[in-house]
Every structure is written in C-alpha cells, then in structure tokens.
Design a protein around this motif. Structure first.
Motif: not given
Length: 709
Positions: A341-343, A537-539, A542-544
């Motif tokens: 997800d992060q990439e 809706d970030w965790d 810093g991503i949702s």
C-alpha cells in the motif's frame, strides 16, 4: 490483412496537434494498439496547418482561440515520395476545380498515418486554406474537408499502391470514401448496385455521437455545388446517389451514408449502442429500435501512453517485466494486490507532485484533488456544482477535509454556451472563498491531460445521461490509481462494480433543472459523506487503507478491460477478419457474388409492394399467418411473431412455412404457447422481411411488412 483507418483527427502526440478531443485521442490510441498487437493498419487524415486551436483564457474568463501556423518540417512527419523520389501529390475534385494535396506520413512503429495538406503552391490561396483548421469554417469549408478526407484519402492509398482488405470509418466525417470506391468500380464498367455491394462488403463504421446535432448534415444544394461533376462518374442517377444519405426532403446525412455503405456498425460502449439504435430508428421506423444492427465495442486507452512513469515502474516490478504486452490479461492485473500500500501511495504522490509543479498549482500534495477536464460541451455540465455556492464552499473549505477542484478544457470557437461555461468557472475560481480551491487550467492538450489523469485523486464526470458515448479520460485516470466519480453513462455504466469508484445513477426523467438538481445533490452527498472522509482516513503512516483498497480494485477491474489492445483485438475478431473474408468472397470471380446480391436486392425491391400480411390468427396453441408474397419465394423471407418482453426488449418466434394457399399466398405457422391475453398484452404482431445467407445482417434491406392491427 491490411486495414485502412480513416479519421478526421488523430491524437498521436502533443507535438502533432491535429486533434480536438476524445475522437482524435481514440484514433491515435487505436493506431498505437494496432502496431502493438501486430495488425497491419494505416491511418488516413489531414495535416491541419493551424490545428484545432490554442486556448488563451483572459481574466474575465473569455476564451481566445489562437491559430499559430505549424511548419510541417518541424513536426514529426515526413513527406511521402513517389517512385521518382519527388513529393507525392494527389488531386481531388472540389466543385468545378481540382484541389491538389501533398501527402505527409507520421510513423507509429510499423503503422503509418498518412496526412493530406492543401497548403501548396499549386492551389489557389483559398484552396490552400482548406486544410488550415480542424472543424473550422462554415458548411462550405466543412464539406470540402470531408471531400478531401474521404475522396482524397482513397486516392492517397491508390497512389501508394495500397488495396486494403478492410476500410474502417471512424465517424461519418469520412464517409465520402465509399462514394470514391464506388466511382473506382464504375470506371471499370461495374454497375452501381454491384459496386455498392462490393464496397459495403468490407467496410466498418464506428459512430461516436449520441445526439442528432453531432452528425454532419448537408443540403442537397450544397452537395450539388461540390459534387455535381462527380455524380455521373458513379454510374447512377443523382437521386439514387443522394438517396444513400437522404433524410427528409433535401438533407444529406453523413452518418446515414456511412450506415448504408457498411457491413458493420458499432457504438463505443454498450449503452451508446442502445442509444444509437434509438437514434437511427428514426430513419427506419418500420424496424424496432432493438433490431437496428448496431453492436458495441467499448473504447479503451493505450495504457503505455497514459500510465505515469511512477506507475509503470511499479507495474514492471510487481506485475511483470513485459506487462505492456499483456495489458489485456486479467491475471496480470490481479497481481496489483502484491504492491505494498505504501509503495502504491508513494508512487501516486510523486505523480501528483509532478502535476502540481508542471501546472503551477498552489496546493499541497496531501489535499484531496479532483479533476474535471474535457471538451466544454454543455451536456457535460462542467458548472454543475456551482449552483449552490454555500454548499460548495463548505465542501472545498472543510476544516478537516479540504478539497481542490481542477478544471481544464476547450469550447469550440462557435460554441458560445460552452464558452460561457469557461467564463463561469473562471469567475468562480476568482471568488475569495474559492481562491486556491478551484482552478481553471488553460490550453488543454495531451500533455496537460497526462498530468491531470496521472496526478489528481478523483476524476469527476457529470454528463447528462445518456449523452456520453463512451468517455476515455476516466480510463486513463483509472490506470494511474485515480478513482472515478461519474454519472453511470458511457463506459462507466458497464465498468462500475460498486467497489472501484463511485457511481451516480443519472436522472433520466424530469426537466433539465430537475435532473441537474438530482445529479448535483448526488455529487455533493458523495463528496461530503464518502469521498472526503475516506480519503482523509489516514493511519499512522499517512495513508488511508480504505482508499488504497478502492484504488487497487479500480486498477484490477478496469485496466485489463478498458485498453485499446483489448478493443482493437475485438475489432479484429468481430469485424476485420470476417469482413476481409466477406470482401474476398464478394469480389471473387469478377464480383460474381456482389452482382448476385445486387440482382437479388433489385428483384426484392421491385416486388416488395406485393408483400402483405393478410391475416394473423391464434388457434389453440398455434399462431398462423396468411402472407401474400406475390413473386417473392417463400424461402427468401423470414416470418416472425414479435412482441414486447416487458423489459425493454423483444420476444421473437419464427413461423415456419406450411403450404401455399393460392397463387402467391402462403400459410406460415408456429406453436405460440401463450394465451390470447398475453399476445395482446405484449402488443404482438407478425412481420415479414427479406433474408439471404449473403446478407451482412437481417435488416440489411430495411424492408419489413407488418400485420394490420
């Protein structure tokens, strides 16, 4: 197998601005995909010296159209040379004169696009200007363009020694090519009707326009002015030639001509095919709209052209090193789940930051950014969200969920309502509360489109349903991890699965104001309740996660389907290969089959006046029809009982031949199986129409006799 692909515009690259929008971009992507999958295809179009136009938007929102002259020697084209090494020229009859065209070539891998140019010394000053502007000028200029496109395009291929196996007309602008092909056969002594069958046999027509106003119509007087010295060369009377495109008393419709001279007609999405059936039904009211022979091949995009470098790198690492050659394989795209997800999010953010920098936007890469970029036709409703400024203010300036909206697009210089939309957007963007929230980017082109579809977070599309034929910008966005929020029109009506973006049903009834209000409310609600909260809706990283899940589902479900490799493969399998074979069959043995089909049709037309459904009777489980056929053979017709199925479709039951009652009078019957009440409720009737195994479709002759009610 060689395909000749005629189009008024080609969007191959921003360095060759001979396109105005979706039609041209689609044509360019079609050529690229044909090259990718190994189809021998050559494009035919025009080298517009001043292109469509470059756009300048003034502070008050007024659009200025600029037409800088392009030097072909500085464009990615080369002059085509003849056998003696000199530039190739062809002559085209325009009225009582000949216009000469220089031929240029743009290469797309092994595929070539031949472009005609009248700006040469051999022509008068007026004729040199004929190919200046795409979609410029009045009706006189427009018909000259289309004569050059159709008649001139065929002559270019002949000068090159090319005999295509299939001729593909991309919109009706190019339909005069069928008249030129008939003229060629006429010059060989082949009768008009036989030549028409030979031309129709291997011709494909793709329609892109779901509204009557989008189809070119010329008066008979205008055709006489420019083609009167051409009619006799076709070997037939003027009235019959004009009848190929006749609508009303004295109007000639280029789409009607294209349909009458093609074996296959297709729309560019499933919904568009249905809309086209309804539109074309007006010309053949005796044939139910459901039976109008229009199929659907949904558009796609050339993924390699439109995917961001950041996304391509991910696809290469996680999908397959040669993913571009397998772009239509769903199994490849299922591997999107393997991308962390992060990439995936980091790649999108890099593309977003690049867009922000290239377009000079004063926004943060962390802000939810919506893109709305397309031709500013009124039915696309670019200003839909501006009717309630207070609510829009609350959405874009939300303290926790801020939103930016980027608009871009051109309005035709003669489209004043479209230009008013641009003015409205500009004025709203200058309001204090919308500064740095709403933007209008000028001079929309391929380069700007690439930045937008690669860099925004959501792609917004709000056409008035069902006026969007297909729409490909959303496909470009999807492959870049941009989520679609669109009215369920065009391609999105078949692509939306409930998890890969957001769908707006699209009001189909009520006044325009009521429909706008319903669709506007749907967009507002989605932005307030679903899109913005999900995006933010970030965790802790810093991503949702919910947003990324939707992005992955969007790419997985859309990328393998809505690409031109799949699209062109469908054209090959459903149209190109069958029609190449049909063309060979009808042209074999000095056109024996074409002559036979032409003679059969002449016989049927001459005697169809005798065909009548004299009576229809329900007797027990049987439906029986007494048909007067006169000289027509009973095996040359199909008799059907037809009724409504209650769901917008038809039920059909073929009646079998029983016996001859009297001279030319026959009984047909079948087991109906229903009741008299059901027959009446479904508005059932019996019809007769001519058939032949050598026809391309059941209603090729457009002749139907119905029972009396």
């Amino acid at each position: 197998m060689t395909i000749a692909y005629f189009s008024a515009e080609f969007g191959l690259d921003e360095s060759l601005p001979i396109y105005s929008g979706g039609l041209g971009i689609l044509a360019g992507d079609h050529v690229k995909a044909a090259n990718d999958i190994g189809i021998s295809l050559m494009g035919v179009g025009v080298l517009y010296r001043r292109g469509y136009f470059q756009q300048r938007i003034h502070h008050d929102g007024s659009q200025e159209a600029l037409y800088p002259v392009m030097d072909p020697n500085r464009l990615p084209v080369k002059p085509v040379l003849n056998d003696w090494g000199d530039p190739l020229f062809v002559g085209v009859p325009v009225g009582n004169r000949t216009v000469f065209l220089k031929v240029w070539c743009a290469e797309v891998g092994k595929a070539k696009v031949y472009l005609m140019d009248s700006d040469i010394d051999r022509n008068s000053e007026a004729d040199r200007r004929l190919t200046d502007r795409l979609y410029g000028g009045d009706q006189n200029t427009r018909i000259c363009h289309e004569i050059i496109l159709g008649i001139g395009g065929v002559r270019v291929l002949r000068a090159l020694g090319v005999e295509p196996d299939v001729w593909h007309m991309n919109e009706g602008h190019v339909a005069f090519l069928t008249l030129e092909r008939i003229r060629e056969y006429s010059a060989q002594g082949i009768p008009f009707d036989t030549a028409l069958e030979a031309v129709r046999a291997n011709t494909v027509f793709t329609t892109h326009t779901p509204v009557p106003a989008g189809h070119d119509v010329f008066s008979f007087e205008l055709l006489d002015r420019y083609l009167s010295d051409y009619y006799w060369q076709l070997g037939e009377e003027r009235a019959k030639i004009l009848g190929l495109g006749r609508i009303g008393e004295d109007q000639f419709n280029m789409t009607r001509l294209a349909i009458r001279t093609s074996s296959r007609v297709n729309g560019v999405s499933k919904l568009h095919a249905q809309v086209s059936k309804e539109l074309f039904h007006q010309w053949t009211p005796q044939i139910p709209a459901q039976d109008i022979p229009v199929t659907a091949i949904t558009n796609g995009i050339h993924t390699g052209t439109w995917a961001a470098p950041e996304m391509k790198e991910l696809f290469t690492r996680f999908l397959s090193p040669d993913w571009e050659s397998q772009v239509a394989d769903p199994q490849i795209w299922n591997r999107i789940e393997d991308i962390p997800d992060q990439e995936l999010w980091d790649a999108h953010i890099r593309a977003k930051q690049r867009m922000i920098e290239r377009l000079g936007l004063p926004i943060s890469q962390n802000e939810l950014t919506i893109g709305f970029a397309r031709r500013f036709a009124t039915y696309k409703r670019a200003a839909l969200l501006f009717a309630d400024p207070e609510r829009l203010d609350r959405i874009v300036n939300h303290p926790n969920y801020p939103v930016c909206i980027i608009y871009a697009g051109k309005a035709h210089p003669n489209d004043y309502p479209g230009q008013d939309l641009i003015r409205t957007i500009k004025q709203v963007s200058l309001m204090e509360r919308f500064k740095n929230r709403i933007f209008l980017v000028e001079n929309y082109d391929i380069k700007i489109a690439s930045h937008l579809v690669q860099g925004v977070d959501v792609w917004l599309n709000t056409p008035l349903k069902p006026m969007e034929a297909s729409g490909t910008s959303g496909m470009k966005a999807a492959v870049n991890g941009v989520l679609n929020c669109s009215v369920l029109d065009g391609w999105w009506s078949e692509a939306f699965n409930g998890r890969n973006g957001w769908g707006i049903e699209g009001a189909m009834s009520g006044s325009r104001e009521e429909r706008d209000q319903a669709d506007r409310e749907a967009v507002y609600r989605l932005l307030e309740e679903e899109i913005s909260p999900l995006y933010y809706d970030w965790d802790d990283s810093g991503i949702s996660p919910g947003w990324i899940a939707k992005v992955k589902e969007s790419i997985r479900s859309l990328a393998p389907v809505y690409n031109t490799n799949r699209m062109v493969a469908e054209y090959r399998e459903n149209f190109y290969q069958p029609l190449a074979e049909r063309g060979r069959k009808l042209l074999a043995n000095r056109m024996e089959a074409a002559a036979r089909v032409a003679a059969y049709k002449r016989f049927i037309r001459r005697n169809w006046q005798h065909v009548e459904v004299q009576s229809v009777e329900l007797s027990g489980p049987m439906v029986q029809a007494v048909i007067h056929l006169g000289p027509v053979w009973n095996k040359d017709v199909r008799v059907e009982a037809v009724g409504s199925n209650g769901y917008g479709g038809l039920w059909k039951q073929q009646l079998d031949y029983a016996y001859e009652i009297g001279r030319g009078i026959h009984l047909f019957q079948a087991v109906y199986g229903g009741t008299a009440e059901e027959w009446i409720r479904s508005n059932a009737n019996v019809r007769v129409f001519p058939v032949s195994p050598e026809f391309a479709d059941d209603f090729e002759m457009e002749l139907v006799a119905w029972g009396r009610k």
